[in-house]
Design a protein around this motif. Sequence first.
Motif, PDB file in Angstrom:
ATOM      1  N   GLY A 219      -1.280 -34.518  -7.891  1.00  0.00           N
ATOM      2  CA  GLY A 219      -0.775 -33.214  -7.481  1.00  0.00           C
ATOM      3  C   GLY A 219       0.055 -32.549  -8.568  1.00  0.00           C
ATOM      4  O   GLY A 219      -0.077 -31.349  -8.826  1.00  0.00           O
ATOM      5  N   VAL A 220       0.912 -33.332  -9.218  1.00  0.00           N
ATOM      6  CA  VAL A 220       1.730 -32.823 -10.320  1.00  0.00           C
ATOM      7  C   VAL A 220       0.840 -32.313 -11.450  1.00  0.00           C
ATOM      8  O   VAL A 220       1.040 -31.213 -11.977  1.00  0.00           O
ATOM      9  N   CYS A 221      -0.153 -33.111 -11.827  1.00  0.00           N
ATOM     10  CA  CYS A 221      -1.033 -32.736 -12.939  1.00  0.00           C
ATOM     11  C   CYS A 221      -1.873 -31.503 -12.614  1.00  0.00           C
ATOM     12  O   CYS A 221      -2.112 -30.661 -13.489  1.00  0.00           O
ATOM     13  N   GLU A 222      -2.320 -31.400 -11.386  1.00  0.00           N
ATOM     14  CA  GLU A 222      -3.111 -30.232 -10.999  1.00  0.00           C
ATOM     15  C   GLU A 222      -2.283 -28.959 -11.058  1.00  0.00           C
ATOM     16  O   GLU A 222      -2.778 -27.900 -11.452  1.00  0.00           O
ATOM     17  N   GLN A 223      -1.013 -29.065 -10.680  1.00  0.00           N
ATOM     18  CA  GLN A 223      -0.132 -27.904 -10.791  1.00  0.00           C
ATOM     19  C   GLN A 223       0.046 -27.505 -12.250  1.00  0.00           C
ATOM     20  O   GLN A 223      -0.034 -26.327 -12.603  1.00  0.00           O
ATOM     21  N   ILE A 224       0.283 -28.492 -13.103  1.00  0.00           N
ATOM     22  CA  ILE A 224       0.443 -28.218 -14.536  1.00  0.00           C
ATOM     23  C   ILE A 224      -0.826 -27.603 -15.105  1.00  0.00           C
ATOM     24  O   ILE A 224      -0.781 -26.628 -15.868  1.00  0.00           O
ATOM     25  N   ARG A 225      -1.963 -28.164 -14.732  1.00  0.00           N
ATOM     26  CA  ARG A 225      -3.247 -27.674 -15.247  1.00  0.00           C
ATOM     27  C   ARG A 225      -3.474 -26.212 -14.890  1.00  0.00           C
ATOM     28  O   ARG A 225      -4.004 -25.437 -15.690  1.00  0.00           O
ATOM     29  N   ARG A 226      -3.084 -25.828 -13.684  1.00  0.00           N
ATOM     30  CA  ARG A 226      -3.293 -24.443 -13.253  1.00  0.00           C
ATOM     31  C   ARG A 226      -2.400 -23.455 -13.991  1.00  0.00           C
ATOM     32  O   ARG A 226      -2.720 -22.276 -14.078  1.00  0.00           O
ATOM     33  N   ASN A 227      -1.283 -23.932 -14.489  1.00  0.00           N
ATOM     34  CA  ASN A 227      -0.285 -23.010 -15.041  1.00  0.00           C
ATOM     35  C   ASN A 227      -0.097 -23.082 -16.547  1.00  0.00           C
ATOM     36  O   ASN A 227       0.420 -22.135 -17.135  1.00  0.00           O
ATOM     37  N   MET A 228      -0.479 -24.179 -17.161  1.00  0.00           N
ATOM     38  CA  MET A 228      -0.191 -24.377 -18.584  1.00  0.00           C
ATOM     39  C   MET A 228      -1.464 -24.288 -19.421  1.00  0.00           C
ATOM     40  O   MET A 228      -2.502 -24.847 -19.047  1.00  0.00           O
ATOM     41  N   ALA A 229      -1.383 -23.611 -20.547  1.00  0.00           N
ATOM     42  CA  ALA A 229      -2.526 -23.480 -21.450  1.00  0.00           C
ATOM     43  C   ALA A 229      -2.932 -24.845 -22.014  1.00  0.00           C
ATOM     44  O   ALA A 229      -2.135 -25.788 -22.038  1.00  0.00           O
ATOM     45  N   HIS A 230      -4.163 -24.932 -22.489  1.00  0.00           N
ATOM     46  CA  HIS A 230      -4.711 -26.190 -23.002  1.00  0.00           C
ATOM     47  C   HIS A 230      -3.861 -26.765 -24.125  1.00  0.00           C
ATOM     48  O   HIS A 230      -3.638 -27.982 -24.190  1.00  0.00           O
ATOM     49  N   SER A 231      -3.380 -25.906 -25.018  1.00  0.00           N
ATOM     50  CA  SER A 231      -2.586 -26.382 -26.151  1.00  0.00           C
ATOM     51  C   SER A 231      -1.317 -27.090 -25.687  1.00  0.00           C
ATOM     52  O   SER A 231      -0.914 -28.116 -26.254  1.00  0.00           O
ATOM     53  N   GLY A 232      -0.675 -26.579 -24.649  1.00  0.00           N
ATOM     54  CA  GLY A 232       0.523 -27.217 -24.115  1.00  0.00           C
ATOM     55  C   GLY A 232       0.212 -28.542 -23.460  1.00  0.00           C
ATOM     56  O   GLY A 232       0.963 -29.518 -23.604  1.00  0.00           O
ATOM     57  N   ARG A 233      -0.913 -28.610 -22.742  1.00  0.00           N
ATOM     58  CA  ARG A 233      -1.307 -29.854 -22.088  1.00  0.00           C
ATOM     59  C   ARG A 233      -1.657 -30.939 -23.110  1.00  0.00           C
ATOM     60  O   ARG A 233      -1.350 -32.118 -22.904  1.00  0.00           O
TER      61      ARG A 233
END
Length: 258
Positions: free
Chosen positions: A127-141
């Motif tokens: 759940g945490v990762c899915e939230q991050i994925r929806r909001n953060m650009a690929h470079s940040g991830r």
Amino acid sequence: MKILWNILGGAAGWALGGPVGAVIGVGVAELLSGSNMEAKQKAQQSYNRGGRRTSSYQQRRDNTQAGDFHISLLVLSAVVIKSDGVIDQRELDYVRARFVGMFGKDKANESFRIFKQIVEKDIDTRGVCEQIRRNMAHSGRLQLVHFLFGVANSDGKTDTSELDAILRISRYLGIRDIDFQSIRATYAPKNNLDAAYQILEIQSSASNEEVKKAYRKMVVKYHPDKLQHLGEDVIKAAEEKFLKVQEAYDSICKARGI
């Protein structure tokens, strides 16, 4: 606790809602357990409001502030550190040192107090990762994964369970396995030619032209300028990966006589 609210309120947006905000809320509640009732009620109200932002954060993209990145780092680091069943002091020291660089000593102390609370708690990693994925650009991830390898390797080795945890996080974040292996290879010993090819995401059978093309592609992918909005420390960490790309290319060119 004023510094704490500066970190979590003034420097963050979407990370205070949804699963990430819920994890941080647990840490804050633990810290406030000895505080007065009014303070605890204000904390609860704040995180209740954060939880109701779920529908809006799902619709955003690349709206990450420095605080969102740092809070995401804090939560995911907790997942990796406890994955082997042992919370190693060297790993804790590494995380704290990184946060000193990001926040300064005073703010780092406050954020690390939260970290020590949440590292003992159950975390909804997906759940945490899915939230991050929806909001953060690929470079940040990508940079989050790079940092997590640093955490895992801070005790001199990367345990299998830690590696599995980072791979699982990476996949939840939408990072390709080839990117995962490239980041992992940056922690290999220097002058490792096999690792150099992995860093550039190519096979050793690649032609000289393919090597040059791969290098140019990696320069674009990991250029620190993509992370300007995430703060100086994140940029410096990105420069470490950028340097590894350059070193990998130089090693291959030297071996091939290019």
